[in-house]
Design a protein around this motif. Structure first.
Motif, PDB file in Angstrom:
ATOM      1  N   ASP B 170       0.835  -1.212   0.000  1.00  0.00           N
ATOM      2  CA  ASP B 170       0.000   0.000   0.000  1.00  0.00           C
ATOM      3  C   ASP B 170       0.865   1.255   0.000  1.00  0.00           C
ATOM      4  O   ASP B 170       0.574   2.236  -0.693  1.00  0.00           O
ATOM      5  N   LEU B 171       1.931   1.202   0.799  1.00  0.00           N
ATOM      6  CA  LEU B 171       2.860   2.342   0.847  1.00  0.00           C
ATOM      7  C   LEU B 171       3.486   2.580  -0.537  1.00  0.00           C
ATOM      8  O   LEU B 171       3.569   3.721  -1.009  1.00  0.00           O
ATOM      9  N   ALA B 172       3.897   1.494  -1.167  1.00  0.00           N
ATOM     10  CA  ALA B 172       4.510   1.598  -2.499  1.00  0.00           C
ATOM     11  C   ALA B 172       3.527   2.219  -3.488  1.00  0.00           C
ATOM     12  O   ALA B 172       3.878   3.130  -4.260  1.00  0.00           O
ATOM     13  N   GLU B 173       2.314   1.729  -3.447  1.00  0.00           N
ATOM     14  CA  GLU B 173       1.289   2.227  -4.381  1.00  0.00           C
ATOM     15  C   GLU B 173       1.028   3.723  -4.146  1.00  0.00           C
ATOM     16  O   GLU B 173       0.885   4.499  -5.099  1.00  0.00           O
ATOM     17  N   ALA B 174       1.004   4.110  -2.884  1.00  0.00           N
ATOM     18  CA  ALA B 174       0.723   5.516  -2.553  1.00  0.00           C
ATOM     19  C   ALA B 174       1.805   6.457  -3.060  1.00  0.00           C
ATOM     20  O   ALA B 174       1.542   7.650  -3.261  1.00  0.00           O
ATOM     21  N   HIS B 175       3.007   5.920  -3.281  1.00  0.00           N
ATOM     22  CA  HIS B 175       4.110   6.779  -3.734  1.00  0.00           C
ATOM     23  C   HIS B 175       4.512   6.481  -5.186  1.00  0.00           C
ATOM     24  O   HIS B 175       5.615   6.849  -5.605  1.00  0.00           O
ATOM     25  N   GLY B 176       3.633   5.818  -5.925  1.00  0.00           N
ATOM     26  CA  GLY B 176       3.870   5.624  -7.363  1.00  0.00           C
ATOM     27  C   GLY B 176       4.972   4.641  -7.706  1.00  0.00           C
ATOM     28  O   GLY B 176       5.553   4.699  -8.795  1.00  0.00           O
ATOM     29  N   VAL B 177       5.281   3.741  -6.778  1.00  0.00           N
ATOM     30  CA  VAL B 177       6.354   2.765  -7.013  1.00  0.00           C
ATOM     31  C   VAL B 177       5.870   1.695  -7.992  1.00  0.00           C
ATOM     32  O   VAL B 177       4.756   1.188  -7.869  1.00  0.00           O
ATOM     33  N   SER B 178       6.728   1.355  -8.958  1.00  0.00           N
ATOM     34  CA  SER B 178       6.282   0.409  -9.985  1.00  0.00           C
ATOM     35  C   SER B 178       6.526  -1.050  -9.599  1.00  0.00           C
ATOM     36  O   SER B 178       5.821  -1.937 -10.065  1.00  0.00           O
ATOM     37  N   GLN B 179       7.550  -1.300  -8.786  1.00  0.00           N
ATOM     38  CA  GLN B 179       7.824  -2.688  -8.390  1.00  0.00           C
ATOM     39  C   GLN B 179       8.342  -2.716  -6.954  1.00  0.00           C
ATOM     40  O   GLN B 179       9.040  -1.792  -6.526  1.00  0.00           O
ATOM     41  N   VAL B 180       7.995  -3.789  -6.260  1.00  0.00           N
ATOM     42  CA  VAL B 180       8.502  -3.984  -4.900  1.00  0.00           C
ATOM     43  C   VAL B 180       9.317  -5.272  -4.874  1.00  0.00           C
ATOM     44  O   VAL B 180       8.855  -6.314  -5.342  1.00  0.00           O
ATOM     45  N   TYR B 181      10.535  -5.162  -4.364  1.00  0.00           N
ATOM     46  CA  TYR B 181      11.398  -6.343  -4.268  1.00  0.00           C
ATOM     47  C   TYR B 181      11.554  -6.728  -2.804  1.00  0.00           C
ATOM     48  O   TYR B 181      11.907  -5.880  -1.969  1.00  0.00           O
ATOM     49  N   LEU B 182      11.300  -7.987  -2.510  1.00  0.00           N
ATOM     50  CA  LEU B 182      11.531  -8.509  -1.164  1.00  0.00           C
ATOM     51  C   LEU B 182      12.842  -9.294  -1.189  1.00  0.00           C
ATOM     52  O   LEU B 182      12.996 -10.219  -1.990  1.00  0.00           O
ATOM     53  N   HIS B 183      13.757  -8.906  -0.344  1.00  0.00           N
ATOM     54  CA  HIS B 183      15.081  -9.538  -0.326  1.00  0.00           C
ATOM     55  C   HIS B 183      15.240 -10.403   0.920  1.00  0.00           C
ATOM     56  O   HIS B 183      14.725 -10.067   1.986  1.00  0.00           O
ATOM     57  N   ASN B 184      16.008 -11.459   0.765  1.00  0.00           N
ATOM     58  CA  ASN B 184      16.355 -12.247   1.946  1.00  0.00           C
ATOM     59  C   ASN B 184      17.479 -11.549   2.709  1.00  0.00           C
ATOM     60  O   ASN B 184      18.280 -10.804   2.118  1.00  0.00           O
ATOM     61  N   PHE B 185      17.523 -11.789   3.997  1.00  0.00           N
ATOM     62  CA  PHE B 185      18.628 -11.291   4.819  1.00  0.00           C
ATOM     63  C   PHE B 185      19.907 -12.018   4.405  1.00  0.00           C
ATOM     64  O   PHE B 185      19.910 -13.238   4.256  1.00  0.00           O
ATOM     65  N   LYS B 186      20.956 -11.248   4.190  1.00  0.00           N
ATOM     66  CA  LYS B 186      22.220 -11.857   3.742  1.00  0.00           C
ATOM     67  C   LYS B 186      23.202 -11.922   4.916  1.00  0.00           C
ATOM     68  O   LYS B 186      23.501 -10.913   5.542  1.00  0.00           O
ATOM     69  N   CYS B 187      23.655 -13.137   5.174  1.00  0.00           N
ATOM     70  CA  CYS B 187      24.512 -13.370   6.344  1.00  0.00           C
ATOM     71  C   CYS B 187      25.944 -12.947   6.041  1.00  0.00           C
ATOM     72  O   CYS B 187      26.849 -13.796   5.922  1.00  0.00           O
ATOM     73  N   SER B 188      26.136 -11.665   5.897  1.00  0.00           N
ATOM     74  CA  SER B 188      27.492 -11.170   5.681  1.00  0.00           C
ATOM     75  C   SER B 188      27.570  -9.745   6.206  1.00  0.00           C
ATOM     76  O   SER B 188      26.553  -9.143   6.564  1.00  0.00           O
ATOM     77  N   GLY B 189      28.781  -9.225   6.241  1.00  0.00           N
ATOM     78  CA  GLY B 189      28.975  -7.858   6.681  1.00  0.00           C
ATOM     79  C   GLY B 189      28.465  -7.636   8.095  1.00  0.00           C
ATOM     80  O   GLY B 189      28.540  -8.508   8.953  1.00  0.00           O
ATOM     81  N   ARG B 190      27.914  -6.443   8.323  1.00  0.00           N
ATOM     82  CA  ARG B 190      27.408  -6.112   9.657  1.00  0.00           C
ATOM     83  C   ARG B 190      26.238  -7.011  10.036  1.00  0.00           C
ATOM     84  O   ARG B 190      26.057  -7.348  11.205  1.00  0.00           O
ATOM     85  N   GLY B 191      25.485  -7.407   9.050  1.00  0.00           N
ATOM     86  CA  GLY B 191      24.344  -8.277   9.307  1.00  0.00           C
ATOM     87  C   GLY B 191      24.751  -9.567   9.986  1.00  0.00           C
ATOM     88  O   GLY B 191      24.024 -10.096  10.828  1.00  0.00           O
ATOM     89  N   LEU B 192      25.924 -10.073   9.646  1.00  0.00           N
ATOM     90  CA  LEU B 192      26.406 -11.317  10.250  1.00  0.00           C
ATOM     91  C   LEU B 192      27.040 -11.061  11.609  1.00  0.00           C
ATOM     92  O   LEU B 192      26.758 -11.761  12.579  1.00  0.00           O
ATOM     93  N   THR B 193      27.867 -10.038  11.668  1.00  0.00           N
ATOM     94  CA  THR B 193      28.692  -9.866  12.867  1.00  0.00           C
ATOM     95  C   THR B 193      27.974  -9.197  14.025  1.00  0.00           C
ATOM     96  O   THR B 193      28.317  -9.432  15.180  1.00  0.00           O
ATOM     97  N   THR B 194      26.988  -8.381  13.762  1.00  0.00           N
ATOM     98  CA  THR B 194      26.401  -7.640  14.876  1.00  0.00           C
ATOM     99  C   THR B 194      24.917  -7.846  15.080  1.00  0.00           C
ATOM    100  O   THR B 194      24.406  -7.527  16.149  1.00  0.00           O
ATOM    101  N   ALA B 195      24.225  -8.342  14.093  1.00  0.00           N
ATOM    102  CA  ALA B 195      22.775  -8.264  14.232  1.00  0.00           C
ATOM    103  C   ALA B 195      22.021  -9.524  13.840  1.00  0.00           C
ATOM    104  O   ALA B 195      20.794  -9.508  13.793  1.00  0.00           O
TER     105      ALA B 195
END
Lengths: 104, 199
Positions: B170-195
């Protein structure tokens, strides 16, 4: 007569290695009708054109009419003129209908 | 395992390009590395564009880090566009105001993706460790839309949004976004080491 031109928004590329593979398969007498040698990216979707479709696509650069395209292909393919014209026209009409080609 | 479709491609279709690991955000889940890395010069990056053009790679997608941290992004994008490539990027949106959107347009950007992880402003800001991030991201979408650039929205699937995808759409549609991409969490970088445990 109006010239055939590709939609400039369409991103496309000749795949030379694929074309070589297809030509080799053709030499071996294999059916290559569904094997693509040109790729098009349209609205985020990839499409492929087969060998003859790819030739036609390459020829539609805004400098040739439908007659010019048919004439060019006639010199390369051993096909009866009327059959060739019918097939090329059907293919071109399909792409014009999709908005990928236009008469300019 | 050989892929009969992609094996015969003469070159990749998209070059996903991390120009810099530097970023103005410090998101909990970021896959990018925190270390300081030496970056290529503008001239060296243009040489890469030359190579991509020569190999007929049709698309460049700038990522990072935050691509707009690089002051030569516009120059590089213009150079790529002039050489027949199609450029896009992914950004957190913080630096995209009306003026930046116009510069992106004139540099040839066809599409810009903005990261938004939740339709709830507070949740997004906390997740991104940046107060005001949501407001700036949605303002960026509007500025890009007004400039005539196609926009997309990227969201990392996580604990803060996995039950509220409808709100994201709904948020995307309200701001004229043409596509929404859902990404998986990637176990690298800060994502791996801290969070990793809090994603």
């Amino acid at each position: 007569m109006k010239k055939l031109a590709r939609d400039p928004q369409i991103v496309w590329r000749n795949e030379k290695r694929r074309e070589e593979e297809i030509l080799a398969a053709l030499e071996r007498g294999e059916d290559v009708g569904d094997r693509g040698s040109v790729i098009l990216i349209v609205g985020g979707t990839m499409h492929q054109l087969n060998l003859v479709g790819g030739y036609i696509w390459n020829l539609c650069d805004g400098s040739r009419s439908l007659d010019d395209v048919v004439e060019t292909l006639a010199s390369e393919f051993d096909v009866h003129d009327e059959v060739l014209r019918h097939d090329v026209e059907a293919f071109v009409n399909d792409l014009v209908g999709r908005g990928w080609l236009r008469y300019a | 395992m050989p892929d009969p479709i992609s094996d015969l491609f003469s070159a990749p279709l998209t070059f996903n390009w991390t120009l810099s690991f530097r970023c103005n955000f410090s998101c909990l889940h970021c896959y990018s590395r925190e270390e300081i890395a030496q970056e290529l010069s503008t001239g060296q990056n243009k040489q890469i564009v030359d190579l991509l053009a020569q190999r007929q790679v049709p698309f460049i997608n700038f990522g990072g880090g935050e691509p707009l941290i690089r002051s030569d992004l516009y120059e590089l994008a213009s150079y790529a566009t002039a050489n027949g490539l199609n450029v896009s990027m992914n950004s957190n949106g913080w630096l995209v105001d009306e003026a930046a959107a116009e510069k992106l347009k004139s540099s040839g950007f066809r599409s810009v993706g903005i990261s938004l992880d939740s339709a709830d402003a507070q949740r997004h800001d906390e997740f991104r460790s940046m107060p005001g991030a949501f407001a700036r991201a949605t303002a960026a979408l509007d500025a890009l839309h007004a400039a005539g650039i196609k926009t997309t929205m990227s969201s990392v699937v996580s604990r803060i949004n996995h039950e509220s995808f409808r709100e994201l759409l709904d948020l995307a549609e309200a701001h004229g976004v043409s596509q929404v991409y859902l990404h998986n969490f990637k176990c690298s970088g800060r994502g791996l080491t801290t969070a990793k445990s809090s994603i």
